[in-house]
Design a protein around this motif. Structure first.
Motif, PDB file in Angstrom:
ATOM      1  N   VAL A   1       1.593   2.249  -3.570  1.00  0.00           N
ATOM      2  CA  VAL A   1       0.508   2.649  -4.480  1.00  0.00           C
ATOM      3  C   VAL A   1      -0.506   3.592  -3.843  1.00  0.00           C
ATOM      4  O   VAL A   1      -1.391   4.096  -4.525  1.00  0.00           O
ATOM      5  CB  VAL A   1      -0.229   1.422  -5.061  1.00  0.00           C
ATOM      6  CG1 VAL A   1       0.650   0.686  -6.042  1.00  0.00           C
ATOM      7  CG2 VAL A   1      -0.721   0.508  -3.969  1.00  0.00           C
ATOM      8  N   HIS A   2      -0.373   3.848  -2.548  1.00  0.00           N
ATOM      9  CA  HIS A   2      -1.269   4.790  -1.885  1.00  0.00           C
ATOM     10  C   HIS A   2      -1.232   6.150  -2.597  1.00  0.00           C
ATOM     11  O   HIS A   2      -0.178   6.630  -2.978  1.00  0.00           O
ATOM     12  CB  HIS A   2      -0.820   4.963  -0.435  1.00  0.00           C
ATOM     13  CG  HIS A   2      -1.620   5.973   0.329  1.00  0.00           C
ATOM     14  ND1 HIS A   2      -2.851   5.691   0.859  1.00  0.00           N
ATOM     15  CD2 HIS A   2      -1.379   7.265   0.620  1.00  0.00           C
ATOM     16  CE1 HIS A   2      -3.333   6.774   1.453  1.00  0.00           C
ATOM     17  NE2 HIS A   2      -2.457   7.744   1.327  1.00  0.00           N
ATOM     18  N   ASP A   3      -2.431   6.752  -2.769  1.00  0.00           N
ATOM     19  CA  ASP A   3      -2.525   8.065  -3.426  1.00  0.00           C
ATOM     20  C   ASP A   3      -1.933   8.087  -4.837  1.00  0.00           C
ATOM     21  O   ASP A   3      -1.457   9.114  -5.299  1.00  0.00           O
ATOM     22  CB  ASP A   3      -1.891   9.175  -2.575  1.00  0.00           C
ATOM     23  CG  ASP A   3      -2.923   9.788  -1.625  1.00  0.00           C
ATOM     24  OD1 ASP A   3      -4.117   9.729  -1.935  1.00  0.00           O
ATOM     25  OD2 ASP A   3      -2.521  10.334  -0.587  1.00  0.00           O
TER      26      ASP A   3
ATOM     27  N   ASP B   1       0.824  -1.206   0.000  1.00  0.00           N
ATOM     28  CA  ASP B   1       0.000   0.000   0.000  1.00  0.00           C
ATOM     29  C   ASP B   1       0.859   1.257   0.000  1.00  0.00           C
ATOM     30  O   ASP B   1       0.519   2.252  -0.641  1.00  0.00           O
ATOM     31  CB  ASP B   1      -0.921   0.027   1.215  1.00  0.00           C
ATOM     32  CG  ASP B   1      -1.695   1.334   1.301  1.00  0.00           C
ATOM     33  OD1 ASP B   1      -2.597   1.520   0.472  1.00  0.00           O
ATOM     34  OD2 ASP B   1      -1.382   2.184   2.152  1.00  0.00           O
TER      35      ASP B   1
END
Lengths: 402, 539
Positions: free
Chosen positions: B380-382, B377
């Motif tokens: 790839v978050h935001d 995460d």
């Protein structure tokens, strides 16, 4: 290379591969089975449906198997996460301050930059904070991302690896210039990094050699821009081939360390041709001499043409993220032609016209919300922490942008 | 068709005619349709904003708008689609139309409260529109209103958050109404295990609406207080904590995605057995899994905050809980697939859209595992990976669920059928356009393209171009589908019987279109909801 250093990225990538792999298999099976059922049990091929309301064993299987699968996924993900969080104790630490809309990196020796320069093959720990809203420090190549929160310190670490450049992007939406809040991680070989770190520090901290020259009044007779006053110019003095007169005889010497030292301590020994013997001898320590010669090595020219220091500050402090230097409008008014421009502003709700004097610009840097130029938002943060020298340099820079 | 009794179209029940008969109605069917018309209009508005975003992103730099406009456009796209379209879409529109009849009731438990909810919805929607044209310009915070940015920005955030507050109350009251209706107004013999799964899903949804939405209400009021009164709860300069805001926001807004998806799962659970002519596989498991999703889904909010700076222990706990919530969703997908086994399947448009739901939701759900796993995460978050995941779940899930519901139930209420071939063609165009639009976004997201970027680095352009082309194909599919539905319901062939699909739930036992009080005879609750033996489609 130490195996633990490359760990974080590879552990995260293992988690990616595992989850994607399993997910693809599941998706493929569901889709294939569904399509097969649609074909095999179409009304045409299977006119009479079976009456099946459920099957306990089947359901228990497809409750337990996904539990095991997601348990494994969780574990891989957690291992990757831990690797991203556990910065080695010997990490090289850099402080990063985010603001709308630029990054500022500060190194242990006080030097700052707008790009993150790091030595190769070293674990780097970046301490993160913000002065205004939440931003997020994202370097995709190192799989690291962490919000920079005002009033709080967070961190990321990564192993710098081979010399290369990587993109830094802001990943938390922060307003109109969010997508331009970019920078780079510049990984350079260790020795080059050390050189950069110390050399560039001189641009920040006033050069000690220059300070000494000032102190002793050398600039009264020697210029730094190549023009002739009483003595030869310091510009390009180091290593210059010079014709000197020694005991009435002309000879050509190279202005190396020894020559320059001698010329300061015993100026009368060798007089450069065309100049009078006027310079008094100076009593300086070996260390001080070294600093002065160090300054000469740097070219002996003035720190640069007028405004260069200000330009660097404008870049470093993120001013140019919002104020263009070419007259185009970004978020704030352009710096171009700003000095002494007549500007319509709003103060305390009242409209008025002011002239952008030096005082006005200083006040606008320190307290931007006092006067807001018409047509712009009062979104600029206060730059009270800038030193007077920095502000002076900025104004000098702005005044060059005609 | 029972021509003797008047349908709810002719019989307003309040003695008024024309537009006033609608605006003062307490009939759940009319209120459901009124929701649907506004939702449709706002969906088209949100869609146009989405297309504008895609067009802007077809190339780096400025394409059709400046950065500030872009920021307000994606904020509006989010606020409109989430608060005004998706959250009320299936529960308020289809739920109102179908839920009371599936239970054998004449209306919801509180009909006037139901109308009041609609007015709150309209009021909130109008206020959201007002926020665009007043004050310091349209909000530019994104639909998440993150502090401190939402405190600093000079745009009209205060009005927008009040609009969200009002919309929240509409949602709370609808949830309350449905829960009460399910508890109190079931026809005699309609035991809990005979309630159709669509209504079951609305029951689970109702509890989330009632329990989670007040947190959103409080949170947006606090933003209002911060901006107007300068309270300083979230502003670090005053000793506040911006991360507290994120917790409060996601305590609602994560369960809110289950408000969005659960009803769509209910739609699919109702449709698949009808077209497979076979009982749903594992009725009780599906009903229970809805409750499990509602419960576990309320405990995972902080998986939106792995990069926020909260403690590693919190990351551990929320990552683990997030994987727990994947289980009931997986069970549903397996049960739907198993329902097709040994069925006698006719691929009519409602089934096609429901199958589209299963595939797209599965892609969305499986990529959600990447986001639930802490280590992955962080990367790839935001980024666009999240954007794509979210659209697969909410557009591919709830959107296609809504389309399936419209193709399945609406003919009953309009008494006319759309062109089935056109509906299928529209589906395939939509499906292709959808994947072309969103799949490349997974790739550029993995490559590090952050979301909410007006401009981007050149290496991401290829993905953006494919995606934008996909958005055009998707738009064509939506237009064909909507035109076909609207033509069908105004000029299409009249339904001859009560039960065009041969379904076994109560709404198909009443006249077409339904009369004001739904039932022309006592509801027959002896039959199980998915027992099709002896039930045939009325040709």
């Amino acid at each position: 290379m130490d195996a633990t250093l490359v760990d974080a990225v590879s552990k995260v990538d293992t988690a990616f591969k595992f989850i994607f792999g399993v997910s693809f298999i599941i998706l493929f099976l569901i889709t294939a089975v569904t399509l097969y059922f649609l074909f095999r049990y179409s009304k045409k091929r299977n006119p009479v449906p079976a009456q099946i309301e459920g099957n306990l064993v089947a359901e228990i299987i497809w409750i337990i198997v996904p539990c095991i699968i997601v348990g494994a996924m969780f574990w891989y993900g957690w291992v990757g996460y831990k690797a991203l969080r556990e910065a080695p104790a010997n990490s090289y630490e850099v402080k990063c301050t985010a603001r709308m809309w630029s990054w500022k990196f500060e190194y242990p020796n006080g030097k700052t930059s707008d790009k993150l320069y790091v030595p190769a093959d070293t674990p780097i720990k970046v301490d993160l904070t913000s002065v205004d809203v939440i931003h997020s420090f994202y370097v995709a190549a190192f799989r690291v991302k962490m919000d920079t929160v005002p009033g709080m310190h967070t961190y990321v670490w990564f192993n710098s690896g081979e010399p290369a450049e990587y993109e830094i992007q802001c990943a938390e939406y922060c307003g109109v210039r969010h997508s331009y809040m970019l920078s780079k991680v510049v990984v350079v070989p260790k020795d080059e990094f050390d050189k950069w770190l110390n050399a560039s520090a001189s641009a920040e901290v006033p050069d000690e050699g220059e300070e000494l020259l000032k102190k002793h009044g050398c600039f009264d007779c020697h210029t730094t821009d190549g023009t002739e006053l009483v003595g030869p110019s310091f510009k390009g003095i180091y290593g210059r081939e010079t014709v000197v007169v020694e005991n009435g005889k002309e000879k050509t010497v190279k202005a190396d360390d020894a020559y320059l030292e001698k010329s300061i301590i015993e100026p009368a020994a060798d007089i450069v041709k065309g100049y009078e013997d006027m310079m008094p001898p100076f009593e300086l320590t070996k260390e001080e001499l070294g600093k002065i010669i160090g300054y000469f090595k740097g070219g002996g020219k003035p720190v640069a043409q007028p405004g260069a220091k200000g330009a660097e500050i404008a870049e470093r402090e993120g001013c140019t993220g919002c104020h263009s230097v070419d007259g185009s409008e970004l978020v704030g008014p352009s710096f171009k032609g700003l000095m002494d421009r007549k500007t319509a502003v709003t103060k305390d709700g009242k409209k008025m016209e002011v002239t952008a004097s030096v005082e006005y610009i200083i006040s606008s840097i320190k307290h931007p919300s006092e006067y807001v130029v018409d047509g712009f938002e009062p979104s600029m943060p206060e730059y009270e922490t800038l030193s007077d020298d920095d502000i002076k340099a900025l104004i000098e820079y702005i005044s060059t942008l005609k | 068709m029972s021509s003797n009794s008047l349908s709810f179209w002719e019989d307003s029940g309040n003695g008024r005619t024309g537009i006033m008969a609608w605006l003062t109605t307490t009939d759940h069917k009319r209120i459901g349709l009124m929701y649907m018309y506004v939702i449709l209009a706002m969906f088209i508005a949100g869609l146009c904003l989405g297309l504008a975003i895609r067009l802007e992103l077809i190339a780096p730099g400025r394409t059709i708008m400046d950065a500030q406009t872009y920021n307000t456009v994606f904020t509006l796209h989010g606020v409109i689609m989430i608060f005004i379209v998706v959250i009320p879409s299936i529960p308020a529109a289809i739920g109102n139309l179908v839920l009371p009849i599936q239970l054998g009731a004449e209306d919801v438990a509180f009909p006037r409260l139901n109308l009041f909810s609609w007015y709150l919805y309209i009021g909130g929607t109008l206020l959201a529109l007002v926020s665009l044209f007043t004050g310091g310009g349209a909000p530019d915070t994104g639909w998440t209103f993150y502090v401190p940015f939402s405190e600093f920005t000079t745009t009209n955030v205060s009005v927008a958050v009040i609009a969200v507050f009002i919309l929240g109350f509409s949602s709370i009251l609808t949830g309350l109404n449905f829960i009460t209706t399910i508890h109190r107004l079931r026809a005699p013999g309609m035991t809990w295990t005979k309630i159709p799964l669509f209504t079951w899903s609305l029951y689970a949804t109702g509890w989330i609406q009632v329990l989670a939405t007040p947190v959103l209400g409080i949170t947006v009021l606090l933003i209002f207080a911060e901006r107007v009164l300068g309270v300083g709860l979230f502003d670090p300069n005053k000793g506040g904590d911006p991360i507290l805001y994120q917790h409060l926001f996601w305590i609602y807004s994560h369960p809110a995605v289950y408000i969005m998806i659960l009803p769509a799962m209910g739609v699919v659970s109702d449709i698949i057995p009808v077209f497979a002519r076979k009982p749903i596989f594992g009725y009780k498991t599906i009903a229970f899994s809805s409750l499990m999703i509602a419960f576990a889904g309320s405990l995972v909010w902080a998986h939106h905050m792995f990069t926020s700076g909260m403690s590693d222990t919190a990351v551990l706990i929320f990552s683990l809980l997030t994987f727990v919530v994947a289980i009931p969703s997986a069970i549903k997908v397996f049960n739907w697939t198993a329902t097709l086994y040994k069925g006698s399947i006719t691929v009519d448009p409602p089934l096609l859209y429901a199958l589209g739901f299963i595939f797209l939701f599965s892609v969305g759900g499986l990529t959600g595992l990447i986001l639930g796993s802490a280590g992955t995460d962080i990367h790839v978050h935001d980024t666009y990976f999240v954007v794509s995941h979210f659209h697969y779940v909410i557009f591919g899930g709830t959107g296609f669920g809504m389309f399936a519901a419209a193709h399945y139930w609406l003919p009953k209420y309009y008494g006319r059928m759309y062109n089935k071939t056109v509906a299928k063609v529209a589906f395939y165009i939509l499906f292709i356009g959808f994947n072309l639009l969103y799949f490349p976004l997974f790739i550029i997201g993995l490559e590090g393209m952050p979301r909410r970027y007006y401009d981007y680095l050149p290496q991401y352009q290829e993905g953006h171009v494919i995606s934008t082309v996909g958005s055009w194909i998707l738009a064509v599919g939506v237009i064909i589908m909507l035109v076909n539905l609207i033509r069908g319901f105004t000029k299409g062939e009249e339904l001859k019987g009560r039960n065009p699909w041969g379904a076994a739930t109560l709404e198909w036992t009443i006249p077409t279109p339904p009369p004001l009080l739904n039932f022309d005879k006592e509801p027959d609750t002896s039959r199980k909801p998915y027992d099709f033996q002896g039930v045939t489609p009325d040709e």
